[in-house]
Design a protein around this motif. Sequence first.
Motif, mmCIF file in Angstrom:
data_model
loop_
_atom_site.group_PDB
_atom_site.id
_atom_site.type_symbol
_atom_site.label_atom_id
_atom_site.label_comp_id
_atom_site.label_asym_id
_atom_site.label_seq_id
_atom_site.Cartn_x
_atom_site.Cartn_y
_atom_site.Cartn_z
ATOM 1 N N THR A 157 5.268 -5.433 15.864
ATOM 2 C CA THR A 157 3.888 -5.605 15.308
ATOM 3 C C THR A 157 3.110 -4.689 15.310
ATOM 4 N N LEU A 158 3.114 -4.189 16.643
ATOM 5 C CA LEU A 158 2.111 -2.667 17.111
ATOM 6 C C LEU A 158 2.704 -1.457 16.177
ATOM 7 N N GLU A 159 4.084 -1.660 16.195
ATOM 8 C CA GLU A 159 4.708 -0.292 15.369
ATOM 9 C C GLU A 159 4.580 -0.506 13.749
ATOM 10 N N LEU A 160 4.335 -1.350 13.258
ATOM 11 C CA LEU A 160 3.727 -1.858 12.051
ATOM 12 C C LEU A 160 2.426 -1.391 11.835
ATOM 13 N N LEU A 161 1.509 -1.848 12.693
ATOM 14 C CA LEU A 161 0.207 -1.519 12.484
ATOM 15 C C LEU A 161 0.127 0.138 12.758
ATOM 16 N N LEU A 162 0.725 0.759 13.626
ATOM 17 C CA LEU A 162 0.807 2.184 13.590
ATOM 18 C C LEU A 162 1.041 2.754 12.390
ATOM 19 N N GLY A 163 2.140 2.368 11.863
ATOM 20 C CA GLY A 163 2.751 2.820 10.733
ATOM 21 C C GLY A 163 1.905 2.632 9.693
ATOM 22 N N ALA A 164 1.038 1.557 9.357
ATOM 23 C CA ALA A 164 -0.051 1.394 8.417
ATOM 24 C C ALA A 164 -1.118 2.272 8.736
ATOM 25 N N GLY A 165 -1.645 2.374 9.863
ATOM 26 C CA GLY A 165 -2.814 3.395 10.370
ATOM 27 C C GLY A 165 -2.181 4.968 9.866
ATOM 28 N N ARG A 166 -1.025 5.435 10.130
ATOM 29 C CA ARG A 166 -0.608 6.816 9.931
ATOM 30 C C ARG A 166 -0.829 6.835 8.223
ATOM 31 N N THR A 167 -0.262 5.753 7.528
ATOM 32 C CA THR A 167 -0.137 6.037 6.167
ATOM 33 C C THR A 167 -1.654 6.218 5.454
ATOM 34 N N LEU A 168 -2.448 5.300 6.106
ATOM 35 C CA LEU A 168 -3.871 5.294 5.514
ATOM 36 C C LEU A 168 -4.264 6.858 5.844
ATOM 37 N N VAL A 169 -4.036 7.348 6.901
ATOM 38 C CA VAL A 169 -4.386 8.788 7.201
ATOM 39 C C VAL A 169 -3.819 9.942 6.138
ATOM 40 N N ALA A 170 -2.730 9.484 5.848
ATOM 41 C CA ALA A 170 -1.989 10.449 5.069
ATOM 42 C C ALA A 170 -1.950 10.376 3.432
ATOM 43 N N VAL A 171 -2.390 9.328 2.918
ATOM 44 C CA VAL A 171 -2.298 9.170 1.627
ATOM 45 C C VAL A 171 -3.521 9.824 0.840
ATOM 46 N N GLU A 172 -3.344 10.059 -0.317
ATOM 47 C CA GLU A 172 -4.348 10.685 -1.075
ATOM 48 C C GLU A 172 -4.658 9.736 -2.436
#
Length: 303
Positions: A187-202
Amino acid sequence: MCTDPTSSTTRRYAADIVAMHERMSYRRLLEHLPQGELPHLAVRGDGLVTVAATTEQLPHRYVLGLQGFRLAQYLQLGWACEETLHRSAGFCEPPQSLHPDDVHVLTLSGRTGRILGYLSITTSADGDPRDLLAPDRARFPVEEAHGINVFTRVPAPPGVRTDQVRELKRFVHARTLTDRAQRLRVTLELLLGAGRTLVAVEPVVRVLVGDVEEDVALRHLLLAGLDVQLIEDTQPWLPDGDLLHLAYTNRGEVKPFVAGVPDRRELLERIELLETALAAEDLFEAAGALSGALQGTTERVVA
């Protein structure tokens, strides 16, 4: 239409599809991805691998595999219609529903290559940015299922258009994942991946939408520190011929949500907190501290 879900042939077909996807290995997935361009990649010392990739970045056979993993979990939960699947000779959710820039976040075992958890962060079907109150804009899947425009109930910040909104979908764990500590770690790994995705996408994502059960996925949103507005008293429905229509009849009450996305600085602070929690010796204690530090909130809005 699921008129005879107990048919032995139908049950056997669905069971075979689940078994097929449980045997799938994604051990070589990273070899086929542009690793320098991915929104997120984490390879842990304990063997867990979490990766975020767009539909466009994934080879087609892996797209089919991810759609199959999603379906297999929903079949086991009773949220996918076995008869509809059997009648269509399907083996995965239809890939035609995906957009090229949808992001798929998955955690897998580096040893077995099996997927342990998954979520998607999907884009609008409108090719060009649209006003969120435009009557003819494409609806996000949550809006189609609940029959509402969520932004007439929860206004978005000024200036936000469809390309700055993403829908969180299919936050699922593998049904074989029964260890509580490992489940929390995924769960935490997926939340981390989602967070980094939100930082990365334009362009910058400013609003998340979706639907949740209060005692299940809502907890994940609050753990991430989101301020969630739940829309009450909707009547979600999908046509009987839809593979996933049982997702709105065979589980608890499902409510649409709207949540603002923190700015980049705050997102990076939360990502650091998630990394700290994942590195802790006592994961449950660390998750409690994380929840206390982020303090997500819930507000209820009348439909």
